[in-house]
Design an enzyme around this catalytic site. Structure first.
Site: not given
Ligand SMILES: [Zn+2]
Lengths: 493, 486
Positions: A80, A155, A179
């Site tokens: 990420k 996210s 997330s």
């Protein structure tokens, strides 16, 4: 023949060691997949072709020389983009960090490298991990490989989309209020948030420090365990990292759930949860009971307030964590007549609307005269949540619930309604407030063919039991569906 | 020096920042070194790169526990870090890791002596924080408002900083100065910081208010910044007291504000008023665990305390130095050490103390050397004192000899011989000279015998002349009196 990009980590590792293919061939399969899927998904912000090629070549050389770094050796994984990567642009999907290339690796990234993993790129996210749909990226949204009109969750939506589509074997995400787990649920993946402190946060660009944890998104429970095992453990660079021994997370995956006491959180099994999600959750619980688990209803009254407390604590911490983005030392700088003006303009132009909303909310919650009513009160709720969990774990070994109230929603559907968006995390937030581990496992598809996730929560450092139950959920669900976009055949848009 | 206007009383509190000279910074591994090229002692943590995290430096915590122990504080077993949020370009995170509730040390005291009058000044708290970087404002004025552009050096960012806050117990500029001086001595004695005001490793801010004498309500206070020496703190406070009294006496009101001391003009000027001051939005630092300072740690520090300045002064006084001299000696560990060793080896305390604070300090100043650079040992002092006590040297001659020793001309005896300053203290030799002189002046001796003491002086003078001034005059006088049968 199976496309190499669709192998499990264990099968890929076996093939590598048996000489059926090389790490470079695994990587090539990943590039071929990405070449097809990225046009539809936008899972990645950066593909590090050069760095990945070097890592794969080294992985092959090492294996040939008899050096075996373990399960992730030679396996392509994604990271990420809120994790610092040396020499690879790290923007957190924000304009304010456009062009910022860190001089150092996050500890979790360094550990992935040490475990022999091949890092293929940086995945998209809601700006600074603030969001539940990956629509809040300054570089454009990521789409769900199950239905490209829908969000992949967030996210960590880029990581989820990449792994679900096969452009990475697994990925790192970060989970502040759900997330990792919510996007895993929305894309048919296993996503785990470990115990707070189990994985070092050093190099994770902080959103809410007391809630953030790094964890894996993977296509199976064993794959998730392999990734988490590689990155877990004490780190001298993170004062909040857990100094004791890392739990043996994969030891009991085959142990079944005979005699395991499983609590069903009653507050998360009714209002606000989509009927199909409820039904899938109920039948998963029935299968666990059939496998010998003892099912108990557990009431967690504080859950009702957890969401509100979270949306005070997380913005409060974020308002301070994001203060460093001021145009002085790195990233975007928008000039102004005075230094204050420069800072203000940089921040106004560099941050997106959701980030600004949370900074304002958090600044307000910490302000003199409001602190007690907001931040102070939220901390009290947090204590209540912890107490509820502690009381529950006196009766049961794990708690279960749906992961997300709904399956993947349409792009744009909730963008204008922050409260509806915030509600996406209602089932996942309590574990962050408590600092406990939790994992989402795909269990079924809804009527429109979208995956449904099931959440298993455990007490701190209870990862072994958590994954044991998760493995049973996985086996008994027999979830073997793949996202339609998980293909290297060219797909017409 | 300064006088409070009649009928008024000042209430003063002082905040002091001390940079600890630990090997590494407060929350990262960067070296603490002030001579470095700008921005070379930096890392992801102290530059606040995205994702970097602080880890507390145990040596710095030990340093603040030492300070707190020396100031008689309660050392909190559990202590918390907070974030103090404000935007400033030389503050990389735009928050400072500091403390709020539960500082490391609380409720201490320090006793200062002004003109022999001891005053107890309460220490409210001593807390741990980190320093900022340095801004170099280029262009007119040297202040950020007027700067054309600003250069930043982050070498200092994250250096361990201890803040020491007093109760508003100080009443005069002299007391304030005495407090600052004593605190500086303590910090130096502990060896945790060089505490140099000119270089900013020790910095004072003074909070000053005034009220009518005899009232107990606190007046509106101002905070004075930018005092770079103890003397300027004293001057700034004195100025501020006078200014506030003038304002109030004229029927005006004091504005709560921060004021900047200007050394050149000798005045304070308003920087910014407190109404527009920031709300620091303190909240507990989630990146750090609570500090735990257990009893073992506290006891280890207590056991390792050096002799503190007040204890040293008391001991010097007990050894025979007067209060003033003891204070002067205690200010210099080298002088105190020489005094200590010499007195322990039998030298007379007052004599040695007066040499050290007189000739030695004066000589060092004259040649521009530090005491440590002079050719002086405790053995020299012991030998010199013994020569005076034994009558071989007069007090005046001893000072001349001392200067020679300081200049590296040799040991006291060697120097005294070279300078031909040794006194004749052999009574036989003196008796012979006295006999000669008396024989030449029989009438003088007669007068003395008949009760007129005046000629004694005359005879002593004659003997001194005959010996070229080297006879011990006391001994000469004694022998003359004896010869006259007195
Ligand atoms: Zn540093």
């Amino acid at each position: 023949m199976t496309d190499l990009a669709d192998l499990s980590i264990a099968d890929a590792g076996r093939g590598l060691r048996d000489g059926e293919f090389t790490a470079q061939e695994l990587l090539d399969a990943t590039w071929r997949r990405a070449a097809v899927t990225e046009a539809h998904l936008h899972a990645y912000l950066v593909l590090d072709r050069e760095g990945a090629r070097r890592s794969a070549a080294r992985a092959d050389e090492e294996l040939a020389a008899g050096t075996d770094r373990g399960p992730l050796h030679g396996i392509p994984v994604a990271v990420k983009d809120n994790l610092s990567t040396r020499g690879v642009e790290t923007t957190c999907a924000s304009q304010i960090l456009a062009g910022y290339t860190p001089p150092y690796d996050a500890t979790a990234v360094e550990r992935l490298r040490d475990a022999g993993a091949v890092i293929v790129g940086k995945t998209n996210l809601d700006e600074f991990a603030m969001g539940s749909s990956t629509e809040n990226s300054a570089y454009g949204p990521t789409r769900n490989p199950w239905d490209t009109d829908r969000v992949p969750g967030g996210s960590s939506g880029g990581s989820a989309a990449a792994v679900a589509a096969g452009s990475a074997f697994a990925a790192l995400g970060s989970d502040t209020g759900g997330s990792i787990r919510q996007p895993a649920a929305l894309t048919g993946l296993v996503g785990a948030k470990p115990t707070y402190g189990l994985v070092s946060r050093y190099g994770l660009v902080a959103f809410a420090s007391s809630l953030d944890q790094i964890g894996p998104l993977a296509r199976s429970v064993p794959d998730a365990v392999d990734v988490l095992s590689a990155i877990a453990g004490w780190d001298r660079h993170d004062a909040t990292s857990y100094p004791g021994d890392v739990p043996e997370m994969g030891r009991s995956l085959d142990a079944g759930v005979q005699g395991v006491r499983i609590g069903v959180v009653t507050e998360l099994m009714g209002e606000g949860i989509a009927p199909e999600v409820l039904a899938a959750t109920a039948s998963t619980i029935e299968r666990l009971a059939a496998a010998g688990a003892e099912i108990v209803d557990v009431s967690m009254p504080s859950t009702e307030y957890a969401l509100s407390a979270y949306y005070l604590i997380a913005p409060a911490e974020c308002s301070s964590n994001l203060a460093r983005f001021d145009g002085v030392r790195y990233g975007l700088r928008v000039d102004g007549g005075t230094v204050e003006e420069m800072m203000a303009r940089t921040r106004a132009e560099g941050f997106g609307p959701e980030v600004i909303r949370r900074i304002l909310l958090g600044t307000y919650a910490l302000s003199a005269g409001y602190y007690d009513a907001f931040y102070g009160q939220a901390q009290k709720v947090r204590t209540l949540v912890r107490r509820d969990f502690a009381a529950a774990y006196e009766q049961v070994d794990v708690l279960v619930s749906p992961t997300s109230p709904t399956t993947a929603f349409r792009i744009g559907e909730r963008s204008d309604d922050p409260i509806a968006m915030y509600y996406s995390d209602v089932c996942t937030i309590p574990s962050n407030l408590a600092g406990d581990p939790a994992v989402s496992v795909p269990v079924a598809l809804d009527g429109t063919g979208l995956p449904i996730g099931f959440q298993v929560m455990a007490p701190q450092l209870g990862e072994e039991m958590m994954f044991r139950v998760a493995a049973e959920v996985e086996r008994s669900a027999g979830f073997s569906f793949r996202a339609p976009l998980a293909t290297s055949e060219v797909v017409e848009p | 020096m300064s006088v409070i206007p009649e009928g008024w009383e000042a209430v003063i509190g002082i905040e002091t920042h001390v940079e600890l000279q630990t090997r590494s910074k407060m929350f990262c591994g960067c070296r603490v070194d002030f001579g470095d090229e700008p921005n070379t002692a930096v890392c992801p943590v102290c530059l606040a790169l995205p994702g970097a995290l602080p880890v507390a430096n145990e040596a710095a915590i030990d340093g603040i526990v030492r300070i707190g122990t020396a100031l008689d504080c309660t050392i909190n077993e559990r202590s918390l870090f907070y974030r103090k949020n404000y935007f400033y370009p030389d503050l990389p995170k735009n928050y400072q890791i500091s403390q709020y509730t539960y500082p490391v040390c609380e409720h201490g005291r320090i006793v200062v002596d002004v003109d022999g009058e001891p005053t107890v000044i309460g220490i409210t708290r001593v807390h741990m924080e980190e320093d900022t970087g340095k801004s170099l404002h280029m262009g007119e004025g040297g202040r950020i408002q007027d700067a054309d552009h600003t250069l930043l050096d982050f070498n200092r960012a994250g250096v361990p900083l201890v803040e020491i806050v007093t109760e508003p117990d100080i009443r005069t500029p002299d007391q304030a100065r005495a407090y600052g001086a004593e605190l500086q001595r303590i910090v130096r004695t502990l060896g945790v910081s060089d505490a140099r005001l000119e270089e900013g490793s020790m910095r004072f801010d003074a909070n000053v208010s005034v009220r009518r004498a005899g009232t107990s309500e606190l007046g509106t206070r101002t905070e004075i910044k930018n005092v770079n020496s103890l003397r300027s703190m004293q001057r700034a406070i004195a100025f501020e007291i006078e200014r506030q009294v003038e304002v109030l006496a004229a029927g005006g009101t004091v504005v709560q504000e921060t004021r900047h001391w200007n050394e050149a003009t000798g005045r304070t000027t308003a920087m910014r008023s407190k109404e527009e001051s920031e709300d620091y939005r303190y909240f507990q630092e989630p990146d750090l665990l609570p500090l735990s300072i257990d009893e073992r740690w506290r006891n280890r520090v207590k056991a390792s305390m050096p002799e503190l300045p007040a204890q040293l002064r008391a001991r010097l006084v007990a050894a025979g130095a007067d209060e003033r001299t003891a204070g002067l000696l205690a200010d210099s560990p080298l002088l105190a050490g020489l005094f200590d060793a010499a007195v322990r080896a039998g030298a007379e305390a007052r004599t040695v103390a007066s040499w050290l604070t007189g000739e030695v300090v004066a000589y060092a100043r004259r040649v521009g050397a530090s005491v440590g650079e002079l050719h002086l040992t405790a053995e020299h002092l012991v030998e010199l004192a013994a020569m005076v006590a034994g009558g071989e040297l007069s007090a005046t001659a001893a000072k001349q000899v001392l200067t020679g020793v300081l200049a590296g001309e040799g040991g006291p005896r060697q120097v005294a011989e070279a300078m031909d300053l040794l006194q004749i203290s052999d009574s036989g030799a003196i008796e012979a000279v006295v006999a000669d002189v008396v024989a030449d002046h029989p009438d003088a001796l007669e007068k003395i015998r008949s009760g007129d003491a005046k000629p004694i002086g005359f005879l002593v003078g004659q003997v001194m002349r005959a010996t070229g001034g080297k006879a011990d005059p006391k001994m000469v006088q004694e022998i003359i009196r004896r010869s006259a049968g007195l």
